[in-house]
Write an enzyme that holds these catalytic residues in place. Structure first.
Site, PDB file in Angstrom:
ATOM      1  N   LYS A   1      -6.529   7.458 -19.504  1.00  0.00           N
ATOM      2  CA  LYS A   1      -6.786   8.011 -20.840  1.00  0.00           C
ATOM      3  C   LYS A   1      -5.586   7.770 -21.760  1.00  0.00           C
ATOM      4  O   LYS A   1      -5.294   6.640 -22.066  1.00  0.00           O
ATOM      5  CB  LYS A   1      -7.145   9.485 -20.724  1.00  0.00           C
ATOM      6  CG  LYS A   1      -8.086   9.822 -19.568  1.00  0.00           C
ATOM      7  CD  LYS A   1      -9.433   9.119 -19.666  1.00  0.00           C
ATOM      8  CE  LYS A   1     -10.321   9.545 -18.495  1.00  0.00           C
ATOM      9  NZ  LYS A   1     -11.511   8.764 -18.334  1.00  0.00           N
TER      10      LYS A   1
ATOM     11  N   TYR B   1     -13.247  18.896 -15.575  1.00  0.00           N
ATOM     12  CA  TYR B   1     -13.693  17.520 -15.387  1.00  0.00           C
ATOM     13  C   TYR B   1     -14.692  17.485 -14.222  1.00  0.00           C
ATOM     14  O   TYR B   1     -14.362  17.903 -13.112  1.00  0.00           O
ATOM     15  CB  TYR B   1     -12.514  16.582 -15.135  1.00  0.00           C
ATOM     16  CG  TYR B   1     -13.018  15.197 -14.841  1.00  0.00           C
ATOM     17  CD1 TYR B   1     -13.765  14.519 -15.788  1.00  0.00           C
ATOM     18  CD2 TYR B   1     -12.838  14.604 -13.600  1.00  0.00           C
ATOM     19  CE1 TYR B   1     -14.296  13.271 -15.519  1.00  0.00           C
ATOM     20  CE2 TYR B   1     -13.366  13.362 -13.330  1.00  0.00           C
ATOM     21  CZ  TYR B   1     -14.101  12.707 -14.295  1.00  0.00           C
ATOM     22  OH  TYR B   1     -14.647  11.479 -14.027  1.00  0.00           O
TER      23      TYR B   1
ATOM     24  N   ASP C   1      -4.230  19.758 -14.515  1.00  0.00           N
ATOM     25  CA  ASP C   1      -4.775  18.510 -15.037  1.00  0.00           C
ATOM     26  C   ASP C   1      -4.471  18.503 -16.537  1.00  0.00           C
ATOM     27  O   ASP C   1      -5.100  19.214 -17.321  1.00  0.00           O
ATOM     28  CB  ASP C   1      -6.288  18.454 -14.782  1.00  0.00           C
ATOM     29  CG  ASP C   1      -6.926  17.156 -15.317  1.00  0.00           C
ATOM     30  OD1 ASP C   1      -6.311  16.503 -16.175  1.00  0.00           O
ATOM     31  OD2 ASP C   1      -8.044  16.832 -14.881  1.00  0.00           O
TER      32      ASP C   1
ATOM     33  N   ARG D   1       0.840  -1.206   0.000  1.00  0.00           N
ATOM     34  CA  ARG D   1       0.000   0.000   0.000  1.00  0.00           C
ATOM     35  C   ARG D   1       0.874   1.255   0.000  1.00  0.00           C
ATOM     36  O   ARG D   1       0.451   2.343  -0.388  1.00  0.00           O
ATOM     37  CB  ARG D   1      -0.974  -0.003   1.179  1.00  0.00           C
ATOM     38  CG  ARG D   1      -1.894   1.197   1.205  1.00  0.00           C
ATOM     39  CD  ARG D   1      -3.253   0.956   1.879  1.00  0.00           C
ATOM     40  NE  ARG D   1      -3.203   0.143   3.063  1.00  0.00           N
ATOM     41  CZ  ARG D   1      -2.754   0.551   4.262  1.00  0.00           C
ATOM     42  NH1 ARG D   1      -2.322   1.786   4.416  1.00  0.00           N
ATOM     43  NH2 ARG D   1      -2.741  -0.265   5.287  1.00  0.00           N
TER      44      ARG D   1
HETATM   45  C1  LIG Z   1      -9.763  15.606 -17.488  1.00  0.00           C
HETATM   46  C2  LIG Z   1      -9.990  14.481 -16.510  1.00  0.00           C
HETATM   47  N1  LIG Z   1      -9.508  14.576 -15.276  1.00  0.00           N
HETATM   48  C3  LIG Z   1      -9.674  13.590 -14.373  1.00  0.00           C
HETATM   49  C4  LIG Z   1     -10.392  12.449 -14.672  1.00  0.00           C
HETATM   50  C5  LIG Z   1     -10.597  11.385 -13.629  1.00  0.00           C
HETATM   51  O1  LIG Z   1      -9.819  10.260 -13.906  1.00  0.00           O
HETATM   52  P1  LIG Z   1     -10.255   8.741 -13.585  1.00  0.00           P
HETATM   53  O2  LIG Z   1     -11.520   8.462 -14.330  1.00  0.00           O
HETATM   54  O3  LIG Z   1      -9.072   7.954 -14.037  1.00  0.00           O
HETATM   55  O4  LIG Z   1     -10.473   8.658 -12.119  1.00  0.00           O
HETATM   56  C6  LIG Z   1     -10.937  12.314 -15.957  1.00  0.00           C
HETATM   57  C7  LIG Z   1     -11.746  11.120 -16.294  1.00  0.00           C
HETATM   58  O5  LIG Z   1     -12.550  11.151 -17.215  1.00  0.00           O
HETATM   59  C8  LIG Z   1     -10.724  13.354 -16.895  1.00  0.00           C
HETATM   60  O6  LIG Z   1     -11.220  13.275 -18.143  1.00  0.00           O
END
Ligand SMILES: Cc1ncc(COP(=O)(O)O)c(C=O)c1O
Length: 381
Positions: free
Chosen positions: A201, A103, A176, A51
């Protein structure tokens, strides 16, 4: 070039320039162990309990740190686990600034921080020049969180300018960069303190694993807090997923190049077409963020775009059900193309236009993708 003077492409292709010293294997093993033995002096010799981290994850982290030009990187069980660990470092009374359209899972987390934990969160309109500067309070804002490009309107936030605003205010800048992996944008080099990816992604790239990553420009107290939060909450990436992530990353540069070229071809084809109100894609000269995108992105303008269709939500949803190649599914960054009616997916709190269709462009042939959208528009409009 990276810190060790290999290009990103070579580093990716070779999975971090790996050859196992004992066996000669050109692919690292999966270290499935959850626990590690102490030595004769009852000391740990590297790992203790998985962990805290595991060798397979550590290998991916080393590659990611090199790709980002970072001091260190950490991988998590999902993108949201990474974002949660980052915001775990924020205390009641602190002031955070973030884009209004971003997001939606991260926006939801910020709203909960505001509702339950006494953090002050201010959302700014990333499409308006100067909005970030106005939202930031010098000496008061502790974190500026941005996305580039902003999901799903693909507004481009100038990372260098945001870093300056954050630095002057005494705040940390987190980016991000899920839509702009390090083969196209290197946020730390542009002045960010921490860069985040939903590795689910583009980094993974095959819609077959959930993972998140953070990389830091400096080793400091906040970074150690993030590492501790990962251990405390168990958000570490499992060894099998870490291995799969590294496997996916080996072709990131090739996938991304093809995806970005396909996205540009689609955007150019549909710009100005009857029935399409607007094409939102930073690679188009008409896009408000085009010049900034040119400055801060390399090798293309990303593989995400959105179409605003005439006729509102009903037409948009109909078109999304008429495609034959574009899969009507959420997520992005995989080798297969996806289409989604974003407002439906985000639900009632969504700030996304009701007539917006989000496209995640894959590595198929551009002409076939364009023909698919054409027939879907013809049948759905
Ligand atoms: C721009 C963006 N940030 C964060 C996330 C969150 O990631 P996860 O789905 O891997 O938890 C996503 C998921 O769609 C995303 O598109």
């Amino acid at each position: 070039m990276t810190g060790n003077d290999l290009s990103l492409d070579t580093l990716l292709a070779q999975g971090g320039h790996f050859v196992d010293r004992e066996t000669g294997a050109v692919v690292p093993p999966v270290h499935a162990a959850t626990t590690y033995a102490r030595n004769s002096r009852y000391e740990l010799t590297g790992y203790g309990y998985s962990r805290d981290g595991n060798p397979t994850g550590a290998h991916v982290e080393t590659v990611l740190a090199k790709l980002e030009g970072a001091a260190d990187a950490l991988v998590f069980s999902s993108g949201m686990a990474a974002i949660a660990a980052f915001f775990d470092t924020v205390s009641a009374g602190e002031h955070i600034v973030a884009p209004r359209v971003m997001y939606y899972g991260a926006a939801d987390l910020l709203r909960r921080l505001a509702d339950r934990r006494g953090v002050e969160v201010e959302f700014f309109d990333a499409s308006q020049p100067g909005a970030l500067e106005t939202a930031v309070r010098p000496g008061r804002t502790s974190v500026v969180w941005i996305e580039t490009c902003v999901n799903p309107t693909w507004d481009v936030i100038d990372v260098r300018a945001a870093a300056e605003v954050a630095r002057e205010a005494g705040a940390v800048l987190g980016v991000d960069a899920t839509a702009t992996p390090p083969v196209t944008l290197r946020a730390l080099e542009l002045g960010a303190d921490i860069v985040f990816h939903s590795a689910t992604k583009y980094l993974g790239g095959h819609s077959d694993l959930l993972a998140g990553a953070l990389a830091t420009g400096a080793l400091n107290e906040r970074w150690e807090e993030i590492r501790a939060a990962r251990t405390r909450t168990g958000g570490v990436l499992g060894a099998f997923e870490a291995w799969l992530l590294l496997r996916g990353m080996r072709t990131l540069h090739l996938r991304y190049e093809r995806q970005a070229a396909n996205a540009l071809a689609i955007a150019r084809h549909f710009e100005g077409r009857a029935g399409i109100e607007a094409v939102l894609y930073p690679g188009l000269a008409s896009h408000a963020g085009h010049e900034t995108a040119k400055r801060q992105m390399e090798g293309g303008f990303g593989a995400m775009l959105s179409l605003l269709v005439e006729g509102g939500a009903e037409v948009a949803k109909r078109v999304a059900t008429r495609t034959r190649l574009f899969v009507p599914a959420t997520s992005l960054g995989g080798v297969e193309s996806l289409i989604e009616h974003r407002a439906t997916v985000e639900g009632p709190l969504s700030a996304v236009p009701a007539n917006l269709l989000r496209l995640s462009v894959g590595i198929e042939r551009a002409d076939e993708l364009i023909a698919d959208l054409e027939q879907a528009l013809a049948r759905g409009s």
